[in-house]
Enzyme design. Sequence first.
Site, PDB file in Angstrom:
ATOM      1  N   ARG A 106      29.427  46.104  36.530  1.00 46.82           N
ATOM      2  CA  ARG A 106      29.342  45.993  37.986  1.00 46.82           C
ATOM      3  C   ARG A 106      29.854  44.634  38.464  1.00 46.82           C
ATOM      4  O   ARG A 106      30.648  44.545  39.406  1.00 46.82           O
ATOM      5  CB  ARG A 106      27.892  46.191  38.432  1.00 46.82           C
ATOM      6  CG  ARG A 106      27.673  46.145  39.938  1.00 46.82           C
ATOM      7  CD  ARG A 106      26.201  46.253  40.259  1.00 46.82           C
ATOM      8  NE  ARG A 106      25.946  46.521  41.661  1.00 46.82           N
ATOM      9  CZ  ARG A 106      24.730  46.666  42.185  1.00 46.82           C
ATOM     10  NH1 ARG A 106      23.669  46.577  41.392  1.00 46.82           N
ATOM     11  NH2 ARG A 106      24.576  46.904  43.465  1.00 46.82           N
ATOM     12  N   ASN A 118      28.341  42.070  33.039  1.00 49.82           N
ATOM     13  CA  ASN A 118      28.208  43.531  33.076  1.00 49.82           C
ATOM     14  C   ASN A 118      29.326  44.146  33.910  1.00 49.82           C
ATOM     15  O   ASN A 118      30.042  43.449  34.638  1.00 49.82           O
ATOM     16  CB  ASN A 118      26.814  43.953  33.581  1.00 49.82           C
ATOM     17  CG  ASN A 118      26.567  43.618  35.038  1.00 49.82           C
ATOM     18  OD1 ASN A 118      27.309  44.024  35.926  1.00 49.82           O
ATOM     19  ND2 ASN A 118      25.498  42.875  35.306  1.00 49.82           N
ATOM     20  N   ARG A 129      39.316  38.209  42.211  1.00 44.76           N
ATOM     21  CA  ARG A 129      40.136  37.251  41.485  1.00 44.76           C
ATOM     22  C   ARG A 129      41.513  37.775  41.078  1.00 44.76           C
ATOM     23  O   ARG A 129      42.331  37.014  40.574  1.00 44.76           O
ATOM     24  CB  ARG A 129      39.377  36.761  40.256  1.00 44.76           C
ATOM     25  CG  ARG A 129      38.049  36.091  40.596  1.00 44.76           C
ATOM     26  CD  ARG A 129      38.200  35.000  41.636  1.00 44.76           C
ATOM     27  NE  ARG A 129      36.994  34.197  41.770  1.00 44.76           N
ATOM     28  CZ  ARG A 129      36.895  33.075  42.453  1.00 44.76           C
ATOM     29  NH1 ARG A 129      37.962  32.616  43.096  1.00 44.76           N
ATOM     30  NH2 ARG A 129      35.766  32.412  42.523  1.00 44.76           N
ATOM     31  N   ARG A 147      27.711  34.666  39.653  1.00 44.43           N
ATOM     32  CA  ARG A 147      26.396  34.327  39.134  1.00 44.43           C
ATOM     33  C   ARG A 147      25.852  35.306  38.106  1.00 44.43           C
ATOM     34  O   ARG A 147      25.057  34.942  37.259  1.00 44.43           O
ATOM     35  CB  ARG A 147      25.415  34.177  40.297  1.00 44.43           C
ATOM     36  CG  ARG A 147      25.695  32.929  41.114  1.00 44.43           C
ATOM     37  CD  ARG A 147      24.977  32.948  42.448  1.00 44.43           C
ATOM     38  NE  ARG A 147      25.207  31.714  43.190  1.00 44.43           N
ATOM     39  CZ  ARG A 147      26.314  31.427  43.859  1.00 44.43           C
ATOM     40  NH1 ARG A 147      27.305  32.289  43.876  1.00 44.43           N
ATOM     41  NH2 ARG A 147      26.441  30.298  44.505  1.00 44.43           N
ATOM     42  N   ARG A 169      30.884  30.451  40.163  1.00 45.37           N
ATOM     43  CA  ARG A 169      30.522  31.114  41.421  1.00 45.37           C
ATOM     44  C   ARG A 169      30.144  32.578  41.213  1.00 45.37           C
ATOM     45  O   ARG A 169      29.612  33.217  42.116  1.00 45.37           O
ATOM     46  CB  ARG A 169      31.686  31.004  42.409  1.00 45.37           C
ATOM     47  CG  ARG A 169      31.977  29.573  42.804  1.00 45.37           C
ATOM     48  CD  ARG A 169      33.225  29.466  43.645  1.00 45.37           C
ATOM     49  NE  ARG A 169      33.487  28.074  44.000  1.00 45.37           N
ATOM     50  CZ  ARG A 169      34.627  27.613  44.454  1.00 45.37           C
ATOM     51  NH1 ARG A 169      35.639  28.452  44.621  1.00 45.37           N
ATOM     52  NH2 ARG A 169      34.789  26.344  44.743  1.00 45.37           N
ATOM     53  N   ASN A 174      33.444  43.380  40.590  1.00 44.24           N
ATOM     54  CA  ASN A 174      33.464  42.437  41.703  1.00 44.24           C
ATOM     55  C   ASN A 174      34.404  41.269  41.404  1.00 44.24           C
ATOM     56  O   ASN A 174      35.195  40.851  42.263  1.00 44.24           O
ATOM     57  CB  ASN A 174      32.050  41.924  41.968  1.00 44.24           C
ATOM     58  CG  ASN A 174      32.002  40.816  43.005  1.00 44.24           C
ATOM     59  OD1 ASN A 174      31.869  39.652  42.665  1.00 44.24           O
ATOM     60  ND2 ASN A 174      32.103  41.184  44.268  1.00 44.24           N
ATOM     61  N   LYS A 229      33.255  11.338  30.364  1.00 42.11           N
ATOM     62  CA  LYS A 229      33.657  12.650  30.879  1.00 42.11           C
ATOM     63  C   LYS A 229      33.801  12.675  32.406  1.00 42.11           C
ATOM     64  O   LYS A 229      34.419  13.583  32.952  1.00 42.11           O
ATOM     65  CB  LYS A 229      32.699  13.734  30.414  1.00 42.11           C
ATOM     66  CG  LYS A 229      31.294  13.650  30.969  1.00 42.11           C
ATOM     67  CD  LYS A 229      30.431  14.732  30.329  1.00 42.11           C
ATOM     68  CE  LYS A 229      29.016  14.722  30.862  1.00 42.11           C
ATOM     69  NZ  LYS A 229      28.180  15.750  30.178  1.00 42.11           N
TER      70      LYS A 229
END
Length: 204
Positions: free
Chosen positions: A161, A159, A170, A76, A74, A165, A143
């Site tokens: 930034r 990165n 989290r 991205r 999630r 986030n 699987k």
Amino acid sequence: MKVTLLHFTPLKICAHAIRTCWQSFEKSDNGGKADLDLIQRVGNKYKHSSTLEHLVYTFYIQGISRALLQELARHRIASLSVKSTRYTLKELKKIDPFDLEDFERAAKFIVLTGNKMVDEASIKALNSLQEILKEGISNDLAKYALPESYKTELTWTINARSLQNFLTLRSSKSALWEIRELAKELFEALPKDHKYLFEEFMQN
């Protein structure tokens, strides 16, 4: 879970990127206090956070569940190279089935939650998967029977930034317990001189 920092961008690269905007290179102290203060001021205080995208970190993350892997997807603005089930499920073929309370041996393959009912269900799923594999069914089909608790690993590049986030969301108490642990481990794995850029984003 184990998190290893494989590579990171030196802070002076970010300072150089910021100074490019104002052509203030003569004020640089080559990654010293002036440059570090500049990154904090521009990137965090004044929220010109696109400048923080010049700082990139690559981590090797081991022993997380596929449930956690799904949550990582999630976020991205990150690159993931994940352990392949197509080529690695053979690790289950040559071992004996698991007893339902053999948590120690099962922990090599699944993330244990500490809830006996959930963990026994994961062991049952492992045993069923082993039966499927030993019948010669291809890994690509087998699987689909993997439990969400099945362990995986990945190389993850992100990165600064996007990492800010990630840590904001989290490390929150409302996040999945396992991803909260990952957020903590990622922060701890950062270079000591980079942590000041991320401290305020940790929701302890």
